[in-house]
Scaffold this active site. Structure first.
Site, PDB file in Angstrom:
ATOM      1  N   GLU A 284     -20.547 -19.550   2.407  1.00  0.00           N
ATOM      2  CA  GLU A 284     -20.412 -18.251   1.743  1.00  0.00           C
ATOM      3  C   GLU A 284     -21.426 -18.074   0.626  1.00  0.00           C
ATOM      4  O   GLU A 284     -21.781 -16.947   0.276  1.00  0.00           O
ATOM      5  CB  GLU A 284     -18.992 -18.066   1.188  1.00  0.00           C
ATOM      6  N   HIS A 305     -17.562 -40.776  18.709  1.00  0.00           N
ATOM      7  CA  HIS A 305     -17.155 -40.913  20.112  1.00  0.00           C
ATOM      8  C   HIS A 305     -17.036 -39.559  20.796  1.00  0.00           C
ATOM      9  O   HIS A 305     -16.537 -39.472  21.912  1.00  0.00           O
ATOM     10  CB  HIS A 305     -15.837 -41.691  20.198  1.00  0.00           C
ATOM     11  N   LYS A 419     -13.317  -7.532   8.198  1.00  0.00           N
ATOM     12  CA  LYS A 419     -12.125  -6.919   7.593  1.00  0.00           C
ATOM     13  C   LYS A 419     -12.044  -5.439   7.942  1.00  0.00           C
ATOM     14  O   LYS A 419     -10.976  -4.926   8.283  1.00  0.00           O
ATOM     15  CB  LYS A 419     -12.153  -7.083   6.066  1.00  0.00           C
TER      16      LYS A 419
HETATM   17  O1  PA5 Z   1     -14.921 -17.378  -2.242  1.00  0.00           O
HETATM   18  C1  PA5 Z   1     -14.312 -16.310  -2.151  1.00  0.00           C
HETATM   19  O2  PA5 Z   1     -14.331 -15.456  -3.058  1.00  0.00           O
HETATM   20  C2  PA5 Z   1     -13.459 -15.993  -0.942  1.00  0.00           C
HETATM   21  O3  PA5 Z   1     -13.562 -16.950   0.034  1.00  0.00           O
HETATM   22  C3  PA5 Z   1     -11.998 -15.854  -1.347  1.00  0.00           C
HETATM   23  O4  PA5 Z   1     -11.568 -17.035  -1.967  1.00  0.00           O
HETATM   24  C4  PA5 Z   1     -11.066 -15.546  -0.179  1.00  0.00           C
HETATM   25  O5  PA5 Z   1     -11.556 -14.473   0.561  1.00  0.00           O
HETATM   26  C5  PA5 Z   1      -9.665 -15.221  -0.676  1.00  0.00           C
HETATM   27  O6  PA5 Z   1      -9.719 -14.136  -1.552  1.00  0.00           O
HETATM   28  P1  PA5 Z   1      -8.517 -13.768  -2.503  1.00  0.00           P
HETATM   29  O7  PA5 Z   1      -8.279 -14.892  -3.428  1.00  0.00           O
HETATM   30  O8  PA5 Z   1      -8.968 -12.536  -3.201  1.00  0.00           O
HETATM   31  O9  PA5 Z   1      -7.315 -13.520  -1.611  1.00  0.00           O
END
Ligand code: PA5
Length: 431
Positions: A284, A305, A419
């Protein structure tokens, strides 16, 4: 203190080129600390090990004490950065068979990290005769997976225990001011912990996002923070002794030389979820603008393996970063047999730790000779202190690496595409 070993990978690159990359990593380090680079307003995590208020640690421990003995199970609801750090720390620090052993804390289970109906049905069945609590974690407070899980479990809880009792069974970790979860907490009077506005999900494990559930699970959050604090001291130095600068420089060189996959490797099943946490952190943070190494994770020797053949002799697009750990105090030695039918007497008296080390060395030699460069990180043992060090080391390295690529380490705009489609398909108003 954890150690980074890079000799082998350094020998694959020219000294001059490496020195240049070190200088570029230092420039990226400056961008990070200037807090004026892309996403610079999301660098609050840099200070967390020292800035976290003592009362927050005490408050987390207070929830742990309050629930100890009153909750059989605590369901931790969250996804992505609101899930993986806790899951990783718990897997790493727990007894491998904790679920069948004696427990000194509630059983921690997770929800809201998928939409699987089977999983939720099993969970509801499991909770049926249990006293349970909920820690719901969502920074935005609107992510569909945890929001759905929270709605289902909260309704189940109210039905079973009533509104009043439910109030002492739910604790939320969310944004201080905004989001649906914040509104629910305010309206129904659920206790809540704030997530600092300058800390994003995947950099948030050292806030209440990780500290609260890890404390409730019975682990030492002060040691976790202490480990992070110790390595932070080292990482604050902008010179070639800084392992994060060296690591960022080398992985950037690997990328520039045509490698496309960084495989994070462990030799202990307890570190499996550390790989999952790393995967999110790097994917990310770096995977944008059509750039970035793809982070993969493998468990050795298990996966030798299954995919060992590919690593040794498939496309030459990867390098490895192995996370190695010493074992705890208990030795398991290979016993001598009476007949040596399995031919293993030559190992009698040696520890599994020693044999695992040899497997690691042998694998490294094989992969390096096959054109898969290798970096490795050693920690003394797997515990809260060392996991805290790893968390901070990799967050820091990842931010420097992303700045070296010229991308924003702290956003994830492309995640919205799925989303939006999901909301449209589900008929959400406005989509
Ligand atoms: O790194 C990030 O910001 C995302 O991966 C969030 O942690 C994830 O989408 C969860 O988001 P939230 O805590 O708003 O539910």
């Amino acid at each position: 203190m954890l150690e980074l070993y890079t000799e082998q990978i350094e020998s694959c690159v020219e000294k001059e080129v490496y020195n240049e990359a070190l200088e570029q990593a230092k420039e990226a380090y400056d961008v990070l600390f200037s807090r004026k680079g892309k996403g610079g307003n999301m660098t609050g995590w840099l200070d967390l090990p020292v800035s976290i208020p003592q009362n927050l640690v005490a408050d987390c421990k207070q929830v742990a004490d309050r629930w100890l003995g009153t909750m059989d199970v605590v369901v931790v609801i969250g996804i992505g950065g609101s899930f993986l750090g806790t899951k990783c720390a718990l897997e790493a620090c727990s007894h491998s068979f904790a679920s069948v052993g004696e427990r000194h804390s509630p059983h921690i289970v997770f929800a809201g990290y998928s939409i699987s109906e089977d999983y939720m049905a099993d969970l509801l069945g499991y909770l049926k005769k249990k006293s349970y609590g909920i820690i719901v974690i969502s920074k935005s407070g609107t992510t569909i997976e945890p929001a759905l899980a929270f709605r289902i479990l909260r309704m189940n809880m109210i039905e079973r225990f009533g509104e009043e009792d439910t109030r002492r069974r739910i604790v939320a970790v969310t944004d201080q001011k905004s989001g649906a979860l914040r509104e629910i907490c305010d309206k129904y009077g659920y206790d809540s912990f704030p997530i600092p506005s300058d800390v994003g999900g995947r950099y948030s494990v050292l806030t209440a996002v990780g500290l609260l559930p890890i404390a409730v699970a019975g682990f030492d959050i002060e040691a976790l923070l202490g480990g992070a604090r110790q390595i932070r001291e080292l990482l604050l130095k902008k010179d070639d002794s800084n392992p994060a600068i060296r690591y960022a420089a080398l992985r950037n060189l690997m990328y520039r030389s045509g490698k496309r996959i960084e495989v994070f490797i462990n030799y202990h099943p307890k570190l499996k979820y550390f790989g999952e946490w790393l995967k999110q952190l790097f994917a990310e943070s770096e995977g944008k603008e059509h750039k970035g190494l793809f982070p993969a994770t493998l468990d050795f020797t298990t996966d030798l393996h299954s995919v060992g053949q590919y690593i040794q002799d498939g496309e030459r697009i990867m390098f490895e970063t192995a996370i190695l750990a010493g074992s705890k105090e208990v030795e398991v030695l290979v016993p001598k047999s009476t007949d040596n039918l399995d031919g293993l007497d030559y190992l009698a008296g040696r520890s599994l730790e020693d044999i695992n080390r040899m497997a690691e060395k042998g694998t490294r030699e094989a992969h390096v000779s096959g054109g898969v460069p290798n970096i490795y990180i050693e920690m003394e043992k797997i515990d809260e202190w060392n996991i805290g060090q790893l968390f901070y080391f990799f967050e820091f390295s990842c931010a420097v690496s992303a700045y070296m690529l010229g991308v924003n380490p702290f956003d994830q705009p492309a995640v919205e595409v799925y989303k939006t489609n999901l909301y449209r398909l589900l008929g959400r108003p406005g989509y």
